[in-house]
Design an enzyme around this catalytic site. Structure first.
Site, mmCIF file in Angstrom:
data_model
loop_
_atom_site.group_PDB
_atom_site.id
_atom_site.type_symbol
_atom_site.label_atom_id
_atom_site.label_comp_id
_atom_site.label_asym_id
_atom_site.label_seq_id
_atom_site.Cartn_x
_atom_site.Cartn_y
_atom_site.Cartn_z
ATOM 1 C CG HIS A 137 25.332 -0.952 -19.858
ATOM 2 N ND1 HIS A 137 26.276 -1.103 -18.871
ATOM 3 C CD2 HIS A 137 25.895 -0.146 -20.782
ATOM 4 C CE1 HIS A 137 27.360 -0.416 -19.191
ATOM 5 N NE2 HIS A 137 27.159 0.179 -20.350
ATOM 6 C CG ASP A 215 20.430 0.929 -16.292
ATOM 7 O OD1 ASP A 215 20.559 2.174 -16.308
ATOM 8 O OD2 ASP A 215 21.214 0.155 -16.873
ATOM 9 C CD GLN A 218 21.895 5.468 -22.847
ATOM 10 O OE1 GLN A 218 21.587 6.532 -23.381
ATOM 11 N NE2 GLN A 218 23.151 5.056 -22.774
ATOM 12 C CE LYS A 241 25.300 6.359 -19.771
ATOM 13 N NZ LYS A 241 26.252 6.096 -20.846
ATOM 14 C CB CYS A 379 28.800 -1.989 -22.091
ATOM 15 S SG CYS A 379 30.423 -1.262 -22.074
HETATM 16 N N1 7TS Z 1 23.080 1.357 -18.111
HETATM 17 C C1 7TS Z 1 22.880 1.769 -19.364
HETATM 18 C C2 7TS Z 1 21.576 1.482 -20.036
HETATM 19 C C3 7TS Z 1 23.896 2.467 -20.032
HETATM 20 O O1 7TS Z 1 23.685 2.875 -21.275
HETATM 21 C C4 7TS Z 1 25.116 2.724 -19.376
HETATM 22 C C5 7TS Z 1 26.259 3.394 -20.061
HETATM 23 C C6 7TS Z 1 25.240 2.295 -18.043
HETATM 24 C C7 7TS Z 1 24.212 1.618 -17.452
HETATM 25 C C8 7TS Z 1 26.474 2.571 -17.242
HETATM 26 O O2 7TS Z 1 26.567 3.920 -16.954
HETATM 27 P P1 7TS Z 1 27.870 4.502 -16.229
HETATM 28 O O3 7TS Z 1 27.667 5.972 -16.290
HETATM 29 O O4 7TS Z 1 27.874 3.973 -14.850
HETATM 30 O O5 7TS Z 1 29.040 4.036 -17.032
HETATM 31 N N2 7TS Z 1 26.224 3.296 -21.466
HETATM 32 C C9 7TS Z 1 27.216 3.584 -22.308
HETATM 33 C C10 7TS Z 1 27.088 3.476 -23.686
HETATM 34 O O6 7TS Z 1 26.081 3.140 -24.278
HETATM 35 N N3 7TS Z 1 28.260 3.804 -24.259
HETATM 36 O O7 7TS Z 1 29.120 4.137 -23.301
HETATM 37 C C11 7TS Z 1 28.496 4.009 -22.081
#
Ligand code: 7TS
Length: 421
Positions: A137, A215, A218, A241, A379
């Site tokens: 990501h 990371d 997910q 999430k 992303c």
């Molecule tokens: N890493 C992964 C693998 C992700 O899927 C996401 C967010 C992030 C980092 C960032 O997370 P945040 O909570 O700091 O924003 N993924 C997604 C997505 O797949 N669609 O919207 C956000």
């Protein structure tokens, strides 16, 4: 990692989970969208919240809210206790060794930026290397690029196969340069669904004394994570999430590393003494929590972890595996539909394209049928570049989704086909 085998390609033996109680926990799932029952399949972007989480936040604000750690009055004490109880819940959830290793952040993105800035800023020099994978990501790419720009270090990405599986030999080859200061990689890819062999990846790095960051944005809501079993140095995830609120997240870090790292941000709550000449920093974990945090958000995250733990991640994993298998089989019957990401070890999300139809058009038409999916690059633009597509449509599942909802998705996709025929 006890839930990992549940994601293998072996046929799932479990009978379908009775979702009546689970769905009743989520007020939003009773919504109708454009006059149709909501079919929420955008869970990889953010999952919906059970009532216990909504209630915990509401109760905090309506009955005991105050700023934490600094008040001598009862409300501050109660808020502090509730906030710190969540830290212990997170520790237990990840099986971390101590609460000093649990830092609250705004989310995965901030957790990674914290490591890039503090750990990276204090250890990485010109010519050093950071190793990631090709399926990250943006939040596990850009912070490292910023660090490389500042320091003259180099970012290297390990490639993956057409199926979306990391090429471990290439990852290992990148670790062999003798210049790698950190390996940072995604546990489950949000664009492909691939579950990476993170324990092996940590072992390969550790054998070369290279620290690791995972990371886990997910993964934490879908499989059991044990940071001591993984032996990773850092693990990052987001509250939103994992059935908790947005604006709150976690960085797990090994105590010895966190202790050696300089603060990420300066301000209140992260100090033990301030004079104009010199400031002494607070002990862990406060050293990394400058300023008033998302108090009610952290408390809501605690309620989410309780809710998910009571359900059990093995139950979640088995149910989501059923949904993935069912959805994959149904979707493949649609002519012109290609699935991007067919790894052996895969989480419950399906990214796909429909020949001749832009993913945004798919998403818009599905929305009119009440089906919420995500369309775009997720992303993860390097993943799109790897396959030569600008975007995909992505349906991603949570424990409250049903086979009927998969049927609704498939029916709506046939409608898209008809409209574009
Ligand atoms: N890493 C992964 C693998 C992700 O899927 C996401 C967010 C992030 C980092 C960032 O997370 P945040 O909570 O700091 O924003 N993924 C997604 C997505 O797949 N669609 O919207 C956000």
């Amino acid at each position: 990692m006890s839930a990992l085998p549940a994601f293998t390609n072996a046929p799932a033996e479990n009978t379908e989970l009775d979702l009546t109680g689970i769905r009743a926990d989520f007020p939003i799932l009773r919504q109708r969208i454009h006059g149709k029952p909501l079919v929420y399949l955008d869970n990889a972007a953010s999952v919906q919240k059970p009532k216990v989480v909504i209630d915990a936040i509401s109760e905090c604000y309506s009955s005991y809210y105050a700023n934490i750690h600094r008040g001598v009055h009862l409300l501050s004490e109660r808020s502090t206790m509730a906030y710190e109880r969540t830290r212990e819940k997170v520790r237990a959830f990840l099986n971390a060794a101590s609460i000093q290793e649990i830092i609250f952040t705004r989310g995965t993105t901030e957790s990674i930026n914290l490591v890039a800035s503090s750990f990276g800023g204090s250890t990485v020099k010109a010519g050093d290397e950071i190793v990631i994978t090709g399926m990250e990501h943006h939040s596990n790419i850009v912070p490292w690029q910023l660090l490389c720009e500042r320091t003259g270090a180099v970012l290297k990405a390990a490639p993956f196969t057409d199926a979306g599986e990391l090429i471990l030999e290439e990852y290992e080859r990148l670790l062999n340069s003798g210049r790698v200061k950190l390996a940072a990689f995604v546990h489950i890819s949000n664009a492909l669904g691939t579950i990476n062999p993170v324990k092996t990846m940590v072992d390969l790095a550790r054998a070369r004394s290279i620290p690791t960051l995972i990371d886990g944005a997910q993964s934490v809501a879908h499989l059991t994570v044990d940071v001591r079993d993984l032996d990773c140095d850092f693990y990052a995830f987001s509250g939103h999430k994992i059935y908790g609120p947005s604006g709150v997240g976690v960085l797990y870090g090994k105590q010895s590393l966190l202790e050696a790292m300089p603060p990420y941000q300066g301000g209140g709550d992260m100090i033990s003494l301030v004079t104009f000449e010199k400031t002494e920093y607070a002990d862990l974990p406060n050293k990394f929590e400058a300023g008033t945090p998302n108090i009610a958000g952290v408390i809501g995250l605690g309620a989410a972890l309780d809710w998910l733990s009571a359900l059990g991640l093995d139950t979640v994993a088995a149910h989501e595996r059923l949904l993935l298998d069912y959805a994959t089989a149904q979707l493949l019957e649609i002519p012109g539909l290609s699935i991007m990401g067919t790894a052996q070890q895969k989480a419950a999300l399906v990214a796909f394209t429909l020949q001749g139809i832009h993913p945004h058009d798919i998403g818009t038409i599905l929305d009119r049928e009440g089906v919420a999916i995500r369309a775009g690059h997720h992303c993860a633009q390097p993943v799109m570049q790897r396959y030569g597509v600008p975007a995909t449509a992505r349906a991603s599942f949570a424990v409250y989704n049903t086979r009927d909802e998969v049927d609704a998705l498939v029916k709506a996709l046939w409608k898209v086909k008809e409209l574009f025929a």
